[in-house]
Design a protein around this motif. Sequence first.
Motif, mmCIF file in Angstrom:
data_model
loop_
_atom_site.group_PDB
_atom_site.id
_atom_site.type_symbol
_atom_site.label_atom_id
_atom_site.label_comp_id
_atom_site.label_asym_id
_atom_site.label_seq_id
_atom_site.Cartn_x
_atom_site.Cartn_y
_atom_site.Cartn_z
ATOM 1 N N GLU A 71 0.814 -1.216 0.000
ATOM 2 C CA GLU A 71 0.000 0.000 0.000
ATOM 3 C C GLU A 71 0.846 1.264 0.000
ATOM 4 O OE1 GLU A 71 -3.034 0.107 2.974
ATOM 5 O OE2 GLU A 71 -3.891 -1.816 2.364
ATOM 6 N N GLY A 72 0.454 2.226 -0.844
ATOM 7 C CA GLY A 72 1.057 3.552 -0.838
ATOM 8 C C GLY A 72 0.065 4.529 -0.219
ATOM 9 N N GLY A 73 0.229 5.795 -0.519
ATOM 10 C CA GLY A 73 -0.669 6.796 0.055
ATOM 11 C C GLY A 73 -2.077 6.701 -0.503
ATOM 12 N N VAL A 74 -2.197 6.477 -1.807
ATOM 13 C CA VAL A 74 -3.512 6.431 -2.477
ATOM 14 C C VAL A 74 -3.715 5.098 -3.195
ATOM 15 C CG1 VAL A 74 -4.835 7.408 -4.412
ATOM 16 C CG2 VAL A 74 -3.789 8.931 -2.740
ATOM 17 N N MET A 75 -2.661 4.583 -3.823
ATOM 18 C CA MET A 75 -2.794 3.363 -4.622
ATOM 19 C C MET A 75 -2.170 2.156 -3.908
ATOM 20 S SD MET A 75 -4.379 4.786 -7.042
ATOM 21 C CE MET A 75 -4.537 3.554 -8.357
ATOM 22 N N ALA A 76 -2.647 0.981 -4.275
ATOM 23 C CA ALA A 76 -2.104 -0.261 -3.736
ATOM 24 C C ALA A 76 -1.815 -1.211 -4.896
ATOM 25 C CB ALA A 76 -3.093 -0.913 -2.778
ATOM 26 N N ILE A 85 -5.059 -0.851 -7.662
ATOM 27 C CA ILE A 85 -6.355 -0.258 -7.318
ATOM 28 C C ILE A 85 -6.132 0.718 -6.159
ATOM 29 C CG2 ILE A 85 -7.675 -2.249 -8.127
ATOM 30 C CD1 ILE A 85 -7.910 -3.265 -5.312
ATOM 31 N N THR A 86 -7.159 1.429 -5.770
ATOM 32 C CA THR A 86 -6.985 2.377 -4.659
ATOM 33 C C THR A 86 -6.926 1.625 -3.325
ATOM 34 O OG1 THR A 86 -9.350 2.706 -4.428
ATOM 35 C CG2 THR A 86 -8.187 4.256 -5.852
ATOM 36 N N VAL A 87 -6.223 2.235 -2.362
ATOM 37 C CA VAL A 87 -6.161 1.679 -1.018
ATOM 38 C C VAL A 87 -7.574 1.573 -0.436
ATOM 39 C CG1 VAL A 87 -5.373 2.169 1.340
ATOM 40 C CG2 VAL A 87 -3.822 2.506 -0.595
ATOM 41 N N SER A 88 -8.421 2.541 -0.778
ATOM 42 C CA SER A 88 -9.785 2.488 -0.231
ATOM 43 C C SER A 88 -10.558 1.288 -0.789
ATOM 44 C CB SER A 88 -10.535 3.808 -0.458
ATOM 45 O OG SER A 88 -10.433 4.222 -1.790
ATOM 46 N N SER A 89 -10.257 0.874 -2.021
ATOM 47 C CA SER A 89 -10.912 -0.326 -2.570
ATOM 48 C C SER A 89 -10.372 -1.591 -1.898
ATOM 49 C CB SER A 89 -10.707 -0.411 -4.083
ATOM 50 O OG SER A 89 -11.504 0.557 -4.726
ATOM 51 N N ARG A 100 -12.291 -1.631 1.321
ATOM 52 C CA ARG A 100 -13.706 -1.912 1.099
ATOM 53 C C ARG A 100 -13.953 -3.390 0.788
ATOM 54 N NH1 ARG A 100 -16.236 -0.926 -3.463
ATOM 55 N NH2 ARG A 100 -14.433 0.266 -4.108
ATOM 56 N N LEU A 101 -13.044 -4.004 0.006
ATOM 57 C CA LEU A 101 -13.186 -5.426 -0.357
ATOM 58 C C LEU A 101 -12.643 -6.351 0.733
ATOM 59 C CD1 LEU A 101 -12.181 -5.625 -4.140
ATOM 60 C CD2 LEU A 101 -14.470 -5.616 -3.162
ATOM 61 N N LEU A 117 -9.493 -7.048 1.326
ATOM 62 C CA LEU A 117 -8.462 -7.915 0.735
ATOM 63 C C LEU A 117 -7.343 -8.193 1.732
ATOM 64 C CD1 LEU A 117 -8.079 -6.494 -2.889
ATOM 65 C CD2 LEU A 117 -9.549 -8.334 -2.063
ATOM 66 N N LYS A 172 -13.495 2.264 -13.976
ATOM 67 C CA LYS A 172 -12.354 2.248 -13.055
ATOM 68 C C LYS A 172 -11.901 3.694 -12.826
ATOM 69 C CE LYS A 172 -8.306 -0.708 -12.267
ATOM 70 N NZ LYS A 172 -7.567 0.256 -11.462
ATOM 71 N N GLY A 192 -1.637 11.406 -2.404
ATOM 72 C CA GLY A 192 -0.535 10.533 -2.021
ATOM 73 C C GLY A 192 0.757 11.137 -2.541
ATOM 74 N N GLY A 218 4.791 6.026 -3.105
ATOM 75 C CA GLY A 218 4.846 4.753 -2.388
ATOM 76 C C GLY A 218 4.696 3.560 -3.319
ATOM 77 N N VAL A 219 3.779 3.650 -4.279
ATOM 78 C CA VAL A 219 3.489 2.540 -5.198
ATOM 79 C C VAL A 219 3.693 2.958 -6.655
ATOM 80 C CG1 VAL A 219 1.605 1.120 -6.131
ATOM 81 C CG2 VAL A 219 1.925 1.287 -3.665
#
Lengths: 69, 69, 69, 69, 69, 69
Positions: A18-23, A39-43, A46-47, A49, C60, D19, F20-21
């Motif tokens: 995970e980064g600040g916004v994206m993973a 995908i986004t960290v928020s997704s 939410r899922l 994962l 997306k 981010g 980060g990513v």
Amino acid sequence: MELSVRNQLTGTVESIKEGGVMAEVVVKLDGGQEIVSVITVSSVQRLGLVVGKKVTALVKSTEVVLATS
Amino acid sequence: MELSVRNQLTGTVESIKEGGVMAEVVVKLDGGQEIVSVITVSSVQRLGLVVGKKVTALVKSTEVVLATS
Amino acid sequence: MELSVRNQLTGTVESIKEGGVMAEVVVKLDGGQEIVSVITVSSVQRLGLVVGKKVTALVKSTEVVLATS
Amino acid sequence: MELSVRNQLTGTVESIKEGGVMAEVVVKLDGGQEIVSVITVSSVQRLGLVVGKKVTALVKSTEVVLATS
Amino acid sequence: MELSVRNQLTGTVESIKEGGVMAEVVVKLDGGQEIVSVITVSSVQRLGLVVGKKVTALVKSTEVVLATS
Amino acid sequence: MELSVRNQLTGTVESIKEGGVMAEVVVKLDGGQEIVSVITVSSVQRLGLVVGKKVTALVKSTEVVLATS
């Protein structure tokens, strides 16, 4: 829910970075190959994962490039 | 040539359906799953794609959606 | 099935125009705006899309461009 | 400037999360639904995006997936 | 209108090939290289594209793959 | 390796900004224009990208939007 996306590859989460916004999520496909999803960290949250979770990787066919060697 | 795209799934062309501009190419992945690619008819011709040809399907990681059931 | 795609806009199919491989589907969103989707003709058939059918348009977040005037 | 992108949904910036490189911008569409956009932090700055600013969300039609329930 | 898309390459339409739904537009960039765009036939008509017309090719940065040789 | 992607623009890495990513890579095209690519930090490392390195920017034609002024 049925999707227009025909590419639905099943697999298992292998790692999550995970980064600040994206993973960056690495998925081990059932056929043995790997696929990486960004995908986004928020997704990710939410899922719910986590490593080992069963997921399906979806790819719209217009996004698939082909190569020959 | 080395690519920033890490998703490189190897397989074999299973079918090609051509329209006026776009073509739908079904690829049987080595792992047993299928992936569909929509590319231009001119790319199909330039790559010399035919049923049975070995190809690699490339997908940028930002294009991969994940789903849980 | 739960998706990593957070953009899920509900609406109704307004028109479908089919080509050899691709189809252009116009969806009237519940909020009143319109969205156009280009998917394969085979996906239109698989989903049984017809004018008047309720659908959800998925996008997306990395595909959404922003503009200011 | 006129664009080939027909999907142009108007709305207002609701939140911005930045981010290191990417930013997640949530837009409240005029029709009431929400759309999330992931763009670079440098684009957020160049456009001068702030909460409350009017924006248009643009999506290429080949990026729109459809789903039925 | 100002866009979050920073990749804006100017050029001239070199050829247009229309199918049933999609069209393939070849653009000669001012720098001498070529770029191909696949958009809907309805967008070609709406923009009034013809050979010789000045256009700008826009590409979201998340869509650009890099390769080294 | 031969690719279905016909848009292959050659240039030189001008700057790299890592988060980060994701990483934002600016490429100066040989024709003089600039193109920005957002790829993962792990791809930047795998390709050994550094300022001054020769690269090719690849863009699928379905990702290219056209605009007229």
